[in-house]
Design a protein around this motif. Structure first.
Motif, PDB file in Angstrom:
ATOM      1  N   GLY A  48       0.791  -1.234   0.000  1.00 29.40           N
ATOM      2  CA  GLY A  48       0.000   0.000   0.000  1.00 29.40           C
ATOM      3  C   GLY A  48       0.816   1.273   0.000  1.00 29.40           C
ATOM      4  O   GLY A  48       0.280   2.351   0.206  1.00 29.40           O
ATOM      5  N   PHE A  49       2.116   1.173  -0.259  1.00 29.15           N
ATOM      6  CA  PHE A  49       2.963   2.376  -0.288  1.00 29.15           C
ATOM      7  C   PHE A  49       3.180   2.805  -1.724  1.00 29.15           C
ATOM      8  O   PHE A  49       3.480   1.999  -2.591  1.00 29.15           O
ATOM      9  N   ASP A  50       3.034   4.090  -1.967  1.00 30.89           N
ATOM     10  CA  ASP A  50       3.313   4.653  -3.285  1.00 30.89           C
ATOM     11  C   ASP A  50       4.094   5.932  -3.053  1.00 30.89           C
ATOM     12  O   ASP A  50       3.535   6.924  -2.592  1.00 30.89           O
ATOM     13  N   GLY A  51       5.376   5.899  -3.314  1.00 33.13           N
ATOM     14  CA  GLY A  51       6.177   7.086  -3.079  1.00 33.13           C
ATOM     15  C   GLY A  51       7.654   6.791  -3.229  1.00 33.13           C
ATOM     16  O   GLY A  51       8.052   5.726  -3.703  1.00 33.13           O
ATOM     17  N   ASP A  52       8.471   7.728  -2.798  1.00 30.59           N
ATOM     18  CA  ASP A  52       9.917   7.663  -2.915  1.00 30.59           C
ATOM     19  C   ASP A  52      10.518   7.394  -1.543  1.00 30.59           C
ATOM     20  O   ASP A  52      10.234   8.120  -0.585  1.00 30.59           O
ATOM     21  N   LEU A  53      11.333   6.362  -1.428  1.00 33.76           N
ATOM     22  CA  LEU A  53      11.959   6.021  -0.148  1.00 33.76           C
ATOM     23  C   LEU A  53      13.425   6.421  -0.074  1.00 33.76           C
ATOM     24  O   LEU A  53      14.063   6.192   0.948  1.00 33.76           O
ATOM     25  N   TYR A  54      13.956   7.016  -1.129  1.00 36.76           N
ATOM     26  CA  TYR A  54      15.359   7.420  -1.097  1.00 36.76           C
ATOM     27  C   TYR A  54      15.581   8.437   0.002  1.00 36.76           C
ATOM     28  O   TYR A  54      14.790   9.356   0.202  1.00 36.76           O
ATOM     29  N   ASN A  55      16.680   8.246   0.734  1.00 34.06           N
ATOM     30  CA  ASN A  55      17.076   9.115   1.854  1.00 34.06           C
ATOM     31  C   ASN A  55      16.074   9.109   3.004  1.00 34.06           C
ATOM     32  O   ASN A  55      16.057  10.026   3.816  1.00 34.06           O
ATOM     33  N   LYS A  56      15.238   8.075   3.078  1.00 29.88           N
ATOM     34  CA  LYS A  56      14.299   7.919   4.192  1.00 29.88           C
ATOM     35  C   LYS A  56      14.851   6.877   5.160  1.00 29.88           C
ATOM     36  O   LYS A  56      15.473   5.901   4.749  1.00 29.88           O
ATOM     37  N   GLU A  57      14.601   7.093   6.440  1.00 36.59           N
ATOM     38  CA  GLU A  57      14.976   6.099   7.432  1.00 36.59           C
ATOM     39  C   GLU A  57      13.792   5.159   7.647  1.00 36.59           C
ATOM     40  O   GLU A  57      12.670   5.607   7.887  1.00 36.59           O
ATOM     41  N   LEU A  58      14.041   3.854   7.513  1.00 36.31           N
ATOM     42  CA  LEU A  58      13.007   2.835   7.684  1.00 36.31           C
ATOM     43  C   LEU A  58      13.335   1.999   8.914  1.00 36.31           C
ATOM     44  O   LEU A  58      14.495   1.704   9.170  1.00 36.31           O
TER      45      LEU A  58
END
Length: 135
Positions: A48-58
């Motif tokens: 259900g995720f639609d987006g950009d994860l670059y430079n995000k902390e998971l």
């Protein structure tokens, strides 16, 4: 410093991104079907995720170990297993959520300070009990 690496395989996970928690599936292993050598890869699929994860902390919260890492005969069989794994993970997370709600309701209805103390002091007691219901 020492690092703990989970067993190679597929997991049902919650993944926290910014202020949102997503259901997901995580793979950690050496990708033997793709001849990755000894390099260890971690791959996560957020449902259900639609987006950009670059430079995000998971942050991944491991819920279940689904299956160990395997080498498949070809990429098509690997794709079939990934689809089955996803269906299995979605079902596991759905059942986890329903049992978790049941346990919380039982805690709220059971007004014994000793149980509340055990729950607060040792949260793994109830998490372990939840896992037993699925076996």
């Amino acid at each position: 410093s020492y690092k703990v690496i989970p067993a190679f395989g597929v997991y049902a996970v919650y993944v926290h991104v910014d202020d949102t928690c997503y259901d997901g599936m995580l793979y950690i292993g050496q990708r033997p079907t793709l001849h990755n050598g000894n390099d260890v890869s971690i791959e996560v699929n957020l449902f259900g995720f639609d987006g950009d994860l670059y430079n995000k902390e998971l942050t991944a919260e491991f819920l279940y170990f689904v299956r160990p890492d395997e080498k498949f005969i070809n990429i098509d069989i690997l794709k079939e297993h990934i689809k089955r794994d996803k269906d299995n993970v979605i079902d596991l997370i759905k059942r986890y959520k329903s049992v978790k709600k049941w346990v919380v309701k039982q805690l709220l209805f059971y007004n014994n300070k000793k149980w509340n103390y055990i729950y607060i002091k040792n949260k793994s007691f109830f998490l372990y009990s939840i896992n037993i219901y699925y076996i």
